[in-house]
Design an enzyme around this catalytic site. Structure first.
Site, PDB file in Angstrom:
ATOM      1  N   ASP A 132      49.984 136.986 -69.093  1.00  0.00           N
ATOM      2  CA  ASP A 132      49.130 137.591 -68.074  1.00  0.00           C
ATOM      3  C   ASP A 132      49.746 137.500 -66.681  1.00  0.00           C
ATOM      4  O   ASP A 132      50.216 136.433 -66.266  1.00  0.00           O
ATOM      5  CB  ASP A 132      47.763 136.899 -68.082  1.00  0.00           C
ATOM      6  N   GLU A 184      52.824 141.100 -68.422  1.00  0.00           N
ATOM      7  CA  GLU A 184      52.096 142.002 -67.530  1.00  0.00           C
ATOM      8  C   GLU A 184      52.630 141.761 -66.128  1.00  0.00           C
ATOM      9  O   GLU A 184      52.649 140.622 -65.649  1.00  0.00           O
ATOM     10  CB  GLU A 184      50.598 141.720 -67.552  1.00  0.00           C
TER      11      GLU A 184
END
Length: 602
Positions: free
Chosen positions: A258, A295
């Protein structure tokens, strides 16, 4: 470095190991089934005990300054974040995936889901019952939003505070293993979303044991993880061990890292590079490839460049530019980062190069942004037309199905699935789900809940939105986000589901689409029309996409070809195609507004 956690050895034996450089002594407090306390032995910065009368299911705390605190590497929190940790026997589960060797990145069709809202029950067991629907659709990889233990029963997962513990309301570690095993038996890879840039605000005990945070940096979500400050070696090891933990004990095929732009590390060996190197060694040891997918909104090629080329060596990364370019053109939105987009030629550039911004000036950021991506392999980019962030971080959490026409929705699907990248489908997208997927929480601290409410109101007000927002702390907000699977069998939703299935079938079976090599790809733009030619061996396709509100004419400068699919066909609830089934060189073609057609060379 020692392996941390309560590691059950069999025969009623368990080893308790804690990295706690901030403590002088540490006591293990068994609360059930036989309450007692044992002082751990200090070994450098670690504390250790080996007990020979412990069974799986034993609940325990550690006592720090008189207070009972859960294990910082707890494998299970059956009673939420403030309850005791629980001993888990990771060898007890009977796996049925010994044949499984994973699938290459280039073959992945990713389906992102949130366990709590994917089904009415909101558990991993219930999600498993929908796996056949996904394989029938053509999905090859399931990406699960974070399952690390968070406070309460409702959360996106990015407020996790126990990185090793599977959320109790989802079913705990046993349920995740069963889910992964069921996926592998169906030929589905598993990608687990993990958060290594911050920890949640409630129930976090790690800082009582270790210098997990640093004041050198600040993330949008709170204190930054300490990757390069004093005592950071142990923090890095804690995180790297976590990556291995999911791969070894849960057979997870890949990790989605993330928001790596929220990971700050100025050391000579960046934590991403360290993780990539060690996961590669882990892959070699286990004789199958495990992947890392980042990401990132940095548009930085170094994330996925090979280590030999001085990159971090991450296997793939999300490309936000692809989403932003498509979304801005189809919705005409120009707020926030969408002000950097809105031109059809930006969609074409995203399809051909990966990044739209590769060093150009960004009006939104008020600086130059990104670097070149043209020579990066296509499989190193994951693209989407919506995901949890792009939906959930809108004031009213609208999905694309409620923002654009049905024709535009089909056009976006075609651009995604016929791209040369790894496509990601957000749960419900395949049938046009309309339920808002907004941010939701179930913190115990009412003051914290109110702070979240005020923070989101302030954030959206600063962006120019003054409308009433969904209350993130209201249980109703969570239930509104659940998928309505019955829609898949009704009207336009049924048509869209069949449409997605057909697109994925074409991508899988046509070599020029299945191969992600952009060297055999030409992209041209004419006003609102994008023309894509892709070649692989003897296979050749011609894709026409009209992003305008009016029909457009174009001269076929391709070869004689036969139409495979046309989104404007009545069969797909379109107004009727203007294009012939067969085209020849030099022929004038007329394509409907907000539609696409795919041709294959005869």
């Amino acid at each position: 470095m020692k392996t941390i956690g309560a590691r059950y050895q069999g025969n009623k034996t368990c080893e308790f190991t804690v990295w706690a450089p901030l403590l002088e002594h540490l006591t293990l407090s068994i609360v059930s089934p036989n309450p007692r306390e044992i002082d751990l032995t200090r070994e450098g910065e670690y504390f250790y005990a080996r007990l020979e009368d412990i069974l799986p299911g034993t609940k325990y705390f550690y006592r720090i300054n008189g207070n009972l605190v859960p294990d910082p590497a707890s494998f299970y929190q059956p009673e939420d974040v403030f309850g005791p940790s629980c001993v888990v026997d990771h060898t007890a589960f009977e796996w049925h995936d010994s044949h499984w060797k994973g699938i290459p990145l280039k073959n992945m069709i990713i389906y992102e889901l949130h366990v709590g809202t994917f089904t009415h029950a909101g558990t991993l067991e219930a999600a498993e019952k929908r796996l056949d629907d996904l394989t029938d659709l053509g999905i090859t990889a399931v990406e699960i939003m974070p399952v690390a233990q968070f406070p309460g029963a409702r959360n996106w997962g990015y407020d996790g505070v126990f990185p090793y513990a599977v959320q109790n309301s989802y079913g705990g570690p046993q349920a995740l293993k069963q889910f992964v095993d069921a996926c592998h038996q169906r030929g589905l890879a598993i990608i687990l979303d993990v958060v290594y840039n911050h920890l949640g605000p409630e129930g976090n005990v790690l800082a009582q044991y270790m210098p997990v945070f640093t004041d050198k940096y600040r993330t949008p979500w709170g204190k930054a993880i300490n990757y390069d400050d004093a005592c950071s070696d142990g923090v890095r090891e804690y995180i790297v061990q976590n990556a291995f933990y999911w791969m070894e004990h849960f057979h997870v095929d890949a990790l989605r890292l993330d928001a790596v732009h929220g990971i700050f590390d100025m050391s000579a060996r960046h934590i991403l590079r360290q993780m990539a190197e060690e996961v590669e060694s882990f892959s070699i040891q286990h004789k199958r490839k495990f992947h890392l997918i980042a990401e990132s909104d940095l548009n930085d090629r170094r994330i996925v460049l090979d280590i030999l080329r001085e990159g971090h060596g991450i296997d793939s990364q999300w490309s936000d530019d692809f989403h932003h370019a498509l979304h801005a053109v189809l919705t005409q939105e120009n707020h926030g980062y969408y002000q950097d987009f809105g031109l059809v030629n930006q969609i074409a550039r995203a399809m051909k190069e990966g990044f739209v911004y590769s060093g150009e000036y960004s009006p939104y950021r008020k600086r130059s942004h990104g670097n070149a991506s043209m020579d990066i392999l296509s499989e190193k980019f994951v693209v989407c037309i919506q995901n949890h962030d792009q939906v959930g971080n809108r004031p009213h959490a609208e999905r694309l199905s409620t923002l654009v026409s049905f024709e535009a929705l089909k056009l976006a699907a075609g651009a995604l699935i016929f791209s040369s990248y790894i496509p990601l489908i957000f749960m419900g997208e395949e049938y046009g789900e309309e339920a808002p997927f907004t941010y939701f929480i179930s913190f115990h601290d009412q003051n914290l809940i109110e702070a979240v409410r005020q923070g989101r109101r302030r954030e959206f007000a600063e962006a120019g939105f003054k409308e009433k927002l969904f209350d993130p702390g209201d249980e109703g907000t969570f239930f509104k986000a659940k998928l309505d699977w019955n829609k898949r069998n009704q009207g336009k939703h049924k048509i869209l589901w069949s449409f997605y299935k057909k697109l994925l079938e074409l991508r899988r079976n046509i070599p020029a689409l299945a191969n992600l090599n952009r060297e055999g790809m030409d992209v041209e733009v004419q006003d609102h029309l994008i023309m894509v030619k892709r070649y692989w061996s003897e296979s050749s396709i011609y894709l026409l996409m009209n992003f305008g509100a009016a029909s457009m004419e174009v001269i076929n400068d391709s070869q004689t070809a036969e139409k495979l699919i046309d989104s404007a066909e009545v069969h797909w609830q379109g107004k009727g195609s203007l294009l012939p089934k067969k085209i020849i060189p030099g022929e004038v073609l007329n394509i409907n507004p907000y539609s696409f057609a795919l041709y294959q060379r005869i």
